[in-house]
Scaffold this motif. Structure first.
Motif, mmCIF file in Angstrom:
data_model
loop_
_atom_site.group_PDB
_atom_site.id
_atom_site.type_symbol
_atom_site.label_atom_id
_atom_site.label_comp_id
_atom_site.label_asym_id
_atom_site.label_seq_id
_atom_site.Cartn_x
_atom_site.Cartn_y
_atom_site.Cartn_z
ATOM 1 N N LEU A 55 0.763 -1.312 0.046
ATOM 2 C CA LEU A 55 0.151 0.072 -0.091
ATOM 3 C C LEU A 55 0.847 1.185 0.070
ATOM 4 N N ARG A 56 1.877 1.246 0.713
ATOM 5 C CA ARG A 56 2.686 2.526 0.683
ATOM 6 C C ARG A 56 3.458 2.481 -0.412
ATOM 7 N N ASN A 57 3.784 1.500 -1.259
ATOM 8 C CA ASN A 57 4.581 1.631 -2.365
ATOM 9 C C ASN A 57 3.736 2.024 -3.492
ATOM 10 N N TYR A 58 2.560 1.541 -3.607
ATOM 11 C CA TYR A 58 1.601 2.109 -4.549
ATOM 12 C C TYR A 58 1.221 3.407 -4.335
ATOM 13 N N ALA A 59 0.789 3.867 -3.394
ATOM 14 C CA ALA A 59 0.547 5.167 -2.769
ATOM 15 C C ALA A 59 1.409 6.274 -3.502
ATOM 16 N N ALA A 60 2.690 5.901 -3.186
ATOM 17 C CA ALA A 60 3.830 6.804 -3.226
ATOM 18 C C ALA A 60 4.069 6.927 -4.906
ATOM 19 N N GLU A 61 3.943 5.791 -5.563
ATOM 20 C CA GLU A 61 4.247 5.967 -6.945
ATOM 21 C C GLU A 61 3.131 6.617 -7.564
ATOM 22 N N LEU A 62 1.904 6.547 -7.296
ATOM 23 C CA LEU A 62 0.825 7.400 -7.656
ATOM 24 C C LEU A 62 0.904 8.862 -7.171
ATOM 25 N N GLY A 63 1.759 9.048 -6.430
ATOM 26 C CA GLY A 63 1.733 10.469 -5.881
ATOM 27 C C GLY A 63 0.898 11.062 -4.772
ATOM 28 N N LEU A 64 0.474 9.947 -4.022
ATOM 29 C CA LEU A 64 -0.386 10.182 -3.054
ATOM 30 C C LEU A 64 0.367 9.918 -1.619
ATOM 31 N N ASP A 65 0.034 10.732 -0.597
ATOM 32 C CA ASP A 65 0.488 10.648 0.750
ATOM 33 C C ASP A 65 0.106 9.080 1.261
ATOM 34 N N PRO A 66 1.052 8.307 1.424
ATOM 35 C CA PRO A 66 0.692 6.812 1.943
ATOM 36 C C PRO A 66 0.053 6.999 3.360
ATOM 37 N N GLN A 67 0.403 8.007 4.503
ATOM 38 C CA GLN A 67 0.032 8.176 5.708
ATOM 39 C C GLN A 67 -1.425 8.051 5.877
ATOM 40 N N PRO A 68 -2.150 8.919 5.360
ATOM 41 C CA PRO A 68 -3.724 8.896 5.631
ATOM 42 C C PRO A 68 -4.189 7.421 5.216
#
Length: 260
Positions: A55-68
């Motif tokens: 989830l962290r990797n995918y969100a970061a690759e899409l330009g999203l903040d993974p923390q929320p």
């Protein structure tokens, strides 16, 4: 029940005009895992640490903040709080028994005994023997009339309330050997797939990487901090790779893992 994680990932990917296969190629992972994230089928990953890493990797690759998204995952899929015992003044609070009679019942029984005693004394004074109370038990109340078979009624109610069972999720299939690595601590790693080096770098803590698949016969990984990494081989958890700070080379095949 959707948590919104999958929708956020899918929307971000579509807004950027990217396909699941495109992102999977960049992340060097299977597209099935990314689809599982978008569908919120987190059980596919076989453990929280792998699910959160992807989830962290995918969100970061899409330009999203993974923390929320990670906070939402922890809130919705965290451990249940166990039951606790209430204590007061150092002692456990004891519930009042449900079947204890109310106090006024005792007073009624005392009054009945007193009246019975007075009646008995009165019969003695009049020279007449007291009449013995009838020993015949009171007739039971008539049984309620059954208008329908209660079992059938219950079955009908259950049938009306029952919802169709969801289709079981298909078991993941593996083409060759596939290795998932979840970094609990950062570790230098060199990954070789069927003789070709595909990675040689220090991977930070919190990330999850996938290697192999596509008919690969073996994945060999040299760890600089074996105790800080957890691994799965074709969906099966590996007990231990080594101690913290230990340099270990592990060979992964479809049969499992062994120290090279």
């Amino acid at each position: 029940m959707s948590t919104g994680i999958g929708e956020a990932l899918r929307t971000a990917r579509q807004d950027r005009g990217r396909s699941v296969e495109d992102v999977a190629q960049v992340l060097r992972t299977r597209s099935d895992y990314l689809r599982a994230l978008e569908d919120e089928r987190f059980e596919v990953f076989g453990g929280d640490i792998y699910a959160k890493g992807f989830l962290r990797n995918y969100a970061a690759e899409l330009g999203l903040d993974p923390q929320p998204l990670l906070e939402t995952y922890r809130r919705e899929h965290g451990e249940e709080i166990g039951s606790t015992v209430l204590v007061s003044s150092g002692a456990a609070t004891r519930p009042t028994p449900r079947n204890a009679p109310p106090p006024w019942i005792a007073w009624v029984l005392v009054a009945v005994v007193v009246l019975a005693g007075l009646a008995f004394i009165g019969t003695l004074g009049s020279g007449r023997a007291p009449q013995q109370a009838s020993q015949d038990p009171a007739s039971p109340p008539p049984a309620p009339v059954q208008t329908e078979d209660p079992d059938q009624a219950g079955d009908q109610d259950d049938a009306a309330d029952a919802e169709p069972e969801p289709e079981p999720e298909p078991e993941p299939t593996f083409d060759g050997v596939e290795v998932l690595l979840a970094l609990e601590e950062s570790s230098w790693m060199r990954v070789t797939i069927d003789g070709s080096v595909v990675l040689e770098e220090t991977v930070p803590a919190g990330e999850t990487r996938a290697f192999g698949g596509d008919g690969a016969d073996e994945v060999v990984v040299r760890f600089g901090n074996a105790g800080g990494v957890r691994a799965q081989v074709n969906g099966e958890e590996v007990d231990s790779l080594g101690a913290r700070g230990q340099v270990v080379e592990v060979r992964f095949t479809a049969d499992g893992a062994e120290t090279a």
